[in-house]
Design a protein around this motif. Structure first.
Motif, mmCIF file in Angstrom:
data_model
loop_
_atom_site.group_PDB
_atom_site.id
_atom_site.type_symbol
_atom_site.label_atom_id
_atom_site.label_comp_id
_atom_site.label_asym_id
_atom_site.label_seq_id
_atom_site.Cartn_x
_atom_site.Cartn_y
_atom_site.Cartn_z
ATOM 1 N N ASP A 187 -17.063 -19.836 35.006
ATOM 2 C CA ASP A 187 -16.921 -21.185 35.539
ATOM 3 C C ASP A 187 -18.149 -21.625 36.326
ATOM 4 O OD1 ASP A 187 -16.692 -19.490 37.668
ATOM 5 O OD2 ASP A 187 -14.816 -20.328 38.428
ATOM 6 N N GLY A 188 -19.238 -20.890 36.202
ATOM 7 C CA GLY A 188 -20.461 -21.229 36.905
ATOM 8 C C GLY A 188 -20.536 -20.676 38.312
ATOM 9 N N ARG A 189 -19.593 -19.844 38.682
ATOM 10 C CA ARG A 189 -19.541 -19.272 40.026
ATOM 11 C C ARG A 189 -19.827 -17.768 39.978
ATOM 12 N NH1 ARG A 189 -17.237 -20.364 45.020
ATOM 13 N NH2 ARG A 189 -16.415 -18.572 46.155
ATOM 14 N N ILE A 190 -20.647 -17.292 40.909
ATOM 15 C CA ILE A 190 -20.937 -15.863 40.997
ATOM 16 C C ILE A 190 -19.771 -15.153 41.674
ATOM 17 C CG2 ILE A 190 -22.437 -14.138 42.044
ATOM 18 C CD1 ILE A 190 -24.749 -16.042 41.770
ATOM 19 N N THR A 191 -19.254 -14.113 41.023
ATOM 20 C CA THR A 191 -18.139 -13.336 41.556
ATOM 21 C C THR A 191 -18.552 -11.875 41.733
ATOM 22 O OG1 THR A 191 -17.288 -12.769 39.360
ATOM 23 C CG2 THR A 191 -16.513 -14.841 40.350
ATOM 24 N N LYS A 192 -17.758 -11.136 42.501
ATOM 25 C CA LYS A 192 -18.040 -9.724 42.716
ATOM 26 C C LYS A 192 -17.973 -8.947 41.405
ATOM 27 C CE LYS A 192 -16.426 -9.462 47.509
ATOM 28 N NZ LYS A 192 -15.483 -8.799 48.453
ATOM 29 N N GLN A 193 -16.979 -9.255 40.585
ATOM 30 C CA GLN A 193 -16.826 -8.561 39.314
ATOM 31 C C GLN A 193 -18.047 -8.787 38.417
ATOM 32 O OE1 GLN A 193 -13.402 -9.732 37.063
ATOM 33 N NE2 GLN A 193 -13.710 -8.188 35.468
ATOM 34 N N MET A 194 -18.528 -10.012 38.393
ATOM 35 C CA MET A 194 -19.688 -10.313 37.572
ATOM 36 C C MET A 194 -20.923 -9.548 38.057
ATOM 37 S SD MET A 194 -22.665 -12.425 37.508
ATOM 38 C CE MET A 194 -22.404 -14.055 38.217
ATOM 39 N N LEU A 195 -21.120 -9.484 39.372
ATOM 40 C CA LEU A 195 -22.268 -8.773 39.922
ATOM 41 C C LEU A 195 -22.189 -7.276 39.660
ATOM 42 C CD1 LEU A 195 -22.678 -10.598 43.350
ATOM 43 C CD2 LEU A 195 -24.104 -10.845 41.319
ATOM 44 N N LYS A 196 -20.987 -6.712 39.770
ATOM 45 C CA LYS A 196 -20.814 -5.281 39.521
ATOM 46 C C LYS A 196 -21.058 -4.937 38.060
ATOM 47 C CE LYS A 196 -17.579 -4.585 43.353
ATOM 48 N NZ LYS A 196 -16.187 -4.245 43.763
ATOM 49 N N CYS A 197 -20.573 -5.790 37.176
ATOM 50 C CA CYS A 197 -20.795 -5.560 35.739
ATOM 51 C C CYS A 197 -22.262 -5.727 35.394
ATOM 52 C CB CYS A 197 -19.948 -6.531 34.918
ATOM 53 S SG CYS A 197 -18.170 -6.234 35.004
ATOM 54 N N ARG A 198 -22.889 -6.660 36.047
ATOM 55 C CA ARG A 198 -24.295 -6.961 35.761
ATOM 56 C C ARG A 198 -25.225 -5.843 36.201
ATOM 57 N NH1 ARG A 198 -26.844 -10.750 32.469
ATOM 58 N NH2 ARG A 198 -28.909 -11.229 33.284
ATOM 59 N N THR A 199 -24.900 -5.198 37.323
ATOM 60 C CA THR A 199 -25.814 -4.211 37.908
ATOM 61 C C THR A 199 -25.357 -2.771 37.766
ATOM 62 O OG1 THR A 199 -24.748 -4.342 40.086
ATOM 63 C CG2 THR A 199 -26.508 -5.920 39.620
ATOM 64 N N GLY A 200 -24.048 -2.564 37.565
ATOM 65 C CA GLY A 200 -23.536 -1.198 37.521
ATOM 66 C C GLY A 200 -23.323 -0.609 38.902
ATOM 67 N N GLU A 201 -23.499 -1.423 39.945
ATOM 68 C CA GLU A 201 -23.304 -0.954 41.326
ATOM 69 C C GLU A 201 -21.892 -1.314 41.789
ATOM 70 O OE1 GLU A 201 -25.306 0.792 43.082
ATOM 71 O OE2 GLU A 201 -27.266 0.565 42.109
ATOM 72 N N PHE A 202 -21.244 -0.396 42.514
ATOM 73 C CA PHE A 202 -19.893 -0.649 43.024
ATOM 74 C C PHE A 202 -19.955 -1.447 44.323
ATOM 75 C CE2 PHE A 202 -16.162 0.448 45.591
ATOM 76 C CZ PHE A 202 -15.151 0.075 44.717
ATOM 77 N N ASP A 203 -20.914 -1.108 45.187
ATOM 78 C CA ASP A 203 -21.074 -1.813 46.457
ATOM 79 C C ASP A 203 -22.154 -2.881 46.324
ATOM 80 O OD1 ASP A 203 -19.185 -0.224 47.844
ATOM 81 O OD2 ASP A 203 -20.693 1.353 48.056
ATOM 82 N N LEU A 204 -21.826 -4.108 46.668
ATOM 83 C CA LEU A 204 -22.795 -5.192 46.553
ATOM 84 C C LEU A 204 -24.004 -4.969 47.453
ATOM 85 C CD1 LEU A 204 -20.538 -8.395 46.402
ATOM 86 C CD2 LEU A 204 -21.278 -6.880 44.555
ATOM 87 N N GLU A 205 -23.795 -4.281 48.565
ATOM 88 C CA GLU A 205 -24.897 -4.024 49.492
ATOM 89 C C GLU A 205 -25.947 -3.088 48.905
ATOM 90 O OE1 GLU A 205 -21.758 -3.535 50.090
ATOM 91 O OE2 GLU A 205 -21.115 -4.839 51.740
ATOM 92 N N SER A 206 -25.590 -2.375 47.832
ATOM 93 C CA SER A 206 -26.507 -1.401 47.220
ATOM 94 C C SER A 206 -27.433 -2.033 46.182
ATOM 95 C CB SER A 206 -25.702 -0.273 46.561
ATOM 96 O OG SER A 206 -24.883 0.388 47.498
ATOM 97 N N ILE A 207 -27.210 -3.299 45.863
ATOM 98 C CA ILE A 207 -28.023 -3.965 44.846
ATOM 99 C C ILE A 207 -29.352 -4.407 45.456
ATOM 100 C CG2 ILE A 207 -28.146 -5.893 43.220
ATOM 101 C CD1 ILE A 207 -25.084 -5.966 43.248
ATOM 102 N N HIS A 208 -30.451 -3.966 44.853
ATOM 103 C CA HIS A 208 -31.779 -4.308 45.362
ATOM 104 C C HIS A 208 -32.516 -5.306 44.469
ATOM 105 C CE1 HIS A 208 -31.515 -1.316 48.510
ATOM 106 N NE2 HIS A 208 -31.124 -0.417 47.620
ATOM 107 N N THR A 209 -32.243 -5.283 43.169
ATOM 108 C CA THR A 209 -32.881 -6.197 42.224
ATOM 109 C C THR A 209 -31.806 -6.842 41.367
ATOM 110 O OG1 THR A 209 -34.920 -4.880 42.121
ATOM 111 C CG2 THR A 209 -34.503 -6.387 40.290
#
Length: 254
Positions: A5-27
């Protein structure tokens, strides 16, 4: 992968990066995902590199908590206000080409960012810019608001290579006003992208350590200078060709 729907969600970020904790994403590379709402992106407080280019972003308040950001690409969106970016104290490189920034005054909220040295408002490679770039004086006005800038639109304002840019600009002006030199027009390499193609690719710790070495830093500075020289060479080529065509047309009409 679209943003739904054009909105960034936690699930989308986790799937995109493979990281479980959002704080661990650097790039994070989120270009061309039809994003209009930054959603929970502000929870990625460890982010250092973020690419949001070619989306539908208009508001940047959600980025205010990303104080570790070093590189931010917001090119080709619908941004007309930079409110929210003034909190990014570690920001060094910012790409805003292809947005709706109407005047140099829109950049004032960035004046407190002492580490900001590289700003792009116009991208000649992709032929995108901001309305403010229509002003013939914007390249002179921007550094008065952002005195820490060293590079504007890929051209060095200060530091290594700045003298070369000033000299080449004077040569371009001379060629524009005078007659073209004899001989065929020489072809030069095309200008390079804002960052290397693999810039947003996740790298190993070993590679990260290498990037922090003085040898790698010197190598990056050399690449940047060479890229700047290529851009200047292409500009000089265009000036010579334009002047040649004008003089040819003038001779044909006499």
């Amino acid at each position: 992968m679209a943003a739904g729907d054009g909105r960034i969600t936690k699930q989308m970020l986790k799937c995109r990066t493979g990281e479980f904790d959002l704080e661990s994403i650097h790039t994070l590379d989120l270009k061309e995902m039809d994003i209009g709402d930054l959603g929970c992106l502000g929870e990625c407080t460890g982010l250092e590199r973020l690419d949001l280019s070619r989306n539908d972003v208009t508001r940047l308040y959600a980025l205010a908590s990303l104080t570790n950001l070093i590189t931010l690409n917001l090119s080709a969106n619908r941004i007309c206000s930079l409110e929210g970016l003034q909190a990014l104290d570690n920001l060094e490189s910012l790409n805003l080409a292809g947005n709706l920034l109407g005047s140099v005054g829109d950049l004032r909220c960035l004046s407190s960012l002492e580490k900001l040295t590289d700003l792009r408002l116009r991208d000649t490679i992709h032929d995108i810019a901001n309305p403010m770039c229509m002003s013939l004086t914007y390249k002179k006005d921007v550094p008065t608001i952002l005195p820490t800038l060293q590079v504007l639109d890929g051209e060095r304002l200060s530091g290594k290579g700045s003298e070369l840019f000033k000299l080449c600009n004077e040569i371009d002006q001379t060629l524009e006003d005078g007659k073209p030199r004899d001989g065929p027009v020489k072809e030069y390499p095309k200008a390079q992208p804002w960052v290397p193609k693999d810039y947003w690719t996740k790298k190993s710790k070993k590679m990260d350590g290498f990037e922090n070495s003085s040898i790698h830093d010197a190598e990056e500075q050399l690449k940047e200078l060479l890229g700047s020289c290529r851009v200047l060479s292409e500009q000089a080529e265009e000036s010579v060709y334009s002047s040649l065509m004008r003089n040819t047309t003038s001779l044909e009409n006499t």
